[in-house]
Design an enzyme around this catalytic site. Structure first.
Site, PDB file in Angstrom:
ATOM      1  N   PHE A   1      -1.811   5.711   0.061  1.00 30.45           N
ATOM      2  CA  PHE A   1      -2.764   4.875  -0.667  1.00 30.45           C
ATOM      3  C   PHE A   1      -3.708   4.262   0.356  1.00 30.45           C
ATOM      4  O   PHE A   1      -3.299   3.457   1.192  1.00 30.45           O
ATOM      5  CB  PHE A   1      -2.096   3.765  -1.488  1.00 30.45           C
TER       6      PHE A   1
ATOM      7  N   ASP B   1      -3.866   3.299   9.361  1.00 28.00           N
ATOM      8  CA  ASP B   1      -4.309   2.375   8.316  1.00 28.00           C
ATOM      9  C   ASP B   1      -3.307   1.222   8.269  1.00 28.00           C
ATOM     10  O   ASP B   1      -2.239   1.326   7.673  1.00 28.00           O
ATOM     11  CB  ASP B   1      -4.394   3.090   6.961  1.00 28.00           C
TER      12      ASP B   1
ATOM     13  N   LYS C   1      -7.465  -6.904   4.405  1.00 25.40           N
ATOM     14  CA  LYS C   1      -6.578  -7.869   3.740  1.00 25.40           C
ATOM     15  C   LYS C   1      -6.426  -9.178   4.525  1.00 25.40           C
ATOM     16  O   LYS C   1      -7.297 -10.030   4.448  1.00 25.40           O
ATOM     17  CB  LYS C   1      -5.232  -7.201   3.465  1.00 25.40           C
TER      18      LYS C   1
END
Ligand SMILES: Cc1ncc(COP(=O)(O)O)c(C=O)c1O
Length: 425
Positions: free
Chosen positions: A166, A251, A280
């Site tokens: 994801f 990532d 984030k």
């Protein structure tokens, strides 16, 4: 008004002001009610809780009911809701300058970039806003590096990714997702990606060709259900990439910045990727801040005019991002995540065989698989909500636990006890 947590003893300590806030929360909310989003597009299916306020590890809904937040906005709130040092950095910058665009320099960007580059052990930072933008940027950098440095023929560059990944929601990113919900009906898809099983370094080696520019991986798959690859996987990927002249892009948008008890999940194996993708928590839970961080021989391939973003690296983002980096410099946040994670692991593992079929945990980040006989992850999340605990399900049977790292051990104990009671019933 029900105040969840009032009977939890020490779980409520230190959350007094959140409880006091609850009264005004009801007033703030005006006519807002739980679970009504008539004019909001249905791209999410939120749990029926309407949050009006938050502080630390706790949120308060429009009716004044308090919940322990075990999602932390998918790790964007690693430092807790409205951390005073971060709010101070934001507020101070609000009084100076908020947006310049990169047509001009701002006095906040270089200090932020310098601090973040140092934290990562790299030279350069390319600032963006959302996680997906950082991933898109990483893909562009890898392709440009492939053509300009490695010498791949025009338009042939390929990137190896993992099954179950994801990386976000843009059309290119969903092109290499194997999640039907994320992908179906959004074609035509961007070509140039090869998907191999996650956790299998030999599969990566076998998929590399002369046209391979990069391997793009989550060091731990978050949305996949906190899937932790076998020990040595990341080290082996690093070796393979070095041998074959291929970039390793990590990532770390969800796994990075303290969550796993280290600054980065790659640190668990002592591995340094060519590019870090961050997002984030880089925005301190206050605003979207993302970045690609790498050395100039890789990230330096991007030239003026080839990539950018109106808001990327804006003074507010840079001021908050700098404070985030400063908060990570001493290692205390990472150490706290490690210690709390060890504590949480013991209590979660005691549920295996009692409604839980498996627990995967790295630092303060857990994937808990629920016995299908007892309900889906979503059903368990709804029951936990009633008991004042916020979690998010993923992939049917899994619930994810990723509290703000300011949470207390006693609060975690209380939350796990709520899970035990839900599973028992
Ligand atoms: C590993 C990873 N990469 C990228 C993203 C996309 O980030 P954003 O939602 O900010 O675009 C996410 C979001 O959950 C993620 O977990």
């Amino acid at each position: 008004m029900t105040t969840v947590g009032a009977s939890t003893g020490s779980a409520t300590q230190g959350t007094g002001s959140a409880a006091q806030d609850a009264g005004s929360a009801t007033q703030d909310a005006g006519s807002a009610t739980q679970g009504v989003e008539e004019h909001v597009a249905r791209n999410y299916n939120p749990l029926p809780v309407n949050i009006a306020r938050a502080e630390g590890a706790w949120v308060t809904d429009v009716e004044g009911k308090r919940y322990l937040d075990l999602l932390a906005a998918y790790s964007a709130v690693n430092f807790g809701h409205r951390h005073p040092a971060l709010v101070a950095a934001l507020t101070e910058q609000l009084g100076r300058v908020t947006l310049t665009s990169r047509a001009f320099m701002s006095d906040r960007l270089e200090p932020f970039a310098a601090a973040l580059a140092t934290l990562c052990g790299k030279d350069l930072v390319l600032p963006m806003n959302t996680g997906a933008e950082a991933v898109e940027t990483g893909i562009k950098v890898a392709r440009a590096w492939g053509y300009r440095v490695k010498g791949i023929a025009a338009d042939r560059a390929r990137i190896i990714v993992a099954a179950g990944n994801f990386h976000g929601r843009t059309t290119t990113i969903v092109s290499f997702s194997d999640d039907e919900q994320a992908r179906d009906d959004f074609g035509p898809y961007t070509p140039g990606f090869d998907v191999v099983p996650y956790g299998d370094a030999d599969a990566v080696a076998a998929a590399i060709t002369d046209d391979t520019a990069a391997v793009l991986l989550e060091p731990i798959q978050g949305e996949g259900g906190v899937i932790i690859p076998p020990d040595g996987y990341l080290r082996r990927i690093r070796e393979i990439c070095d041998e074959k002249n291929v970039l390793f892009i990590a990532d770390e948008i969800q796994s990075g910045l303290g969550r796993v008890g280290e600054t980065f999940a790659c640190d668990r194996e002592g591995v340094v990727p060519d590019l870090y993708l961050l997002g984030k928590a880089l925005g301190g839970g206050l605003l979207p801040v993302s970045a690609v961080v790498g050395d100039s021989d890789v990230l330096g391939v991007i030239r003026p005019g080839e990539h950018g973003s109106t808001f990327g690296g804006n003074p507010l983002a840079a001021a908050v991002g700098l404070r985030v980096v400063e908060m990570l410099e001493s290692g205390e946040v990472q150490e706290r995540a490690r210690a709390l994670g060890a504590h949480l692991a013991t209590s979660l593992e005691s549920l295996i065989g009692h409604g839980v079929t498996a627990v995967r945990i790295a630092g303060l980040w857990a994937g808990v698989d629920i016995d299908p006989a007892l309900g889906t992850g979503r059903e368990i999340a709804e029951k936990l909500l009633e008991r004042g605990v916020l979690v998010k399900d993923t992939h049917g049977q899994t619930i994810r636990i990723a509290p703000p790292i300011v949470v207390r051990a006693t609060e975690l104990d209380w939350a796990v006890e709520q899970l035990r009671l839900v599973l028992e019933r």
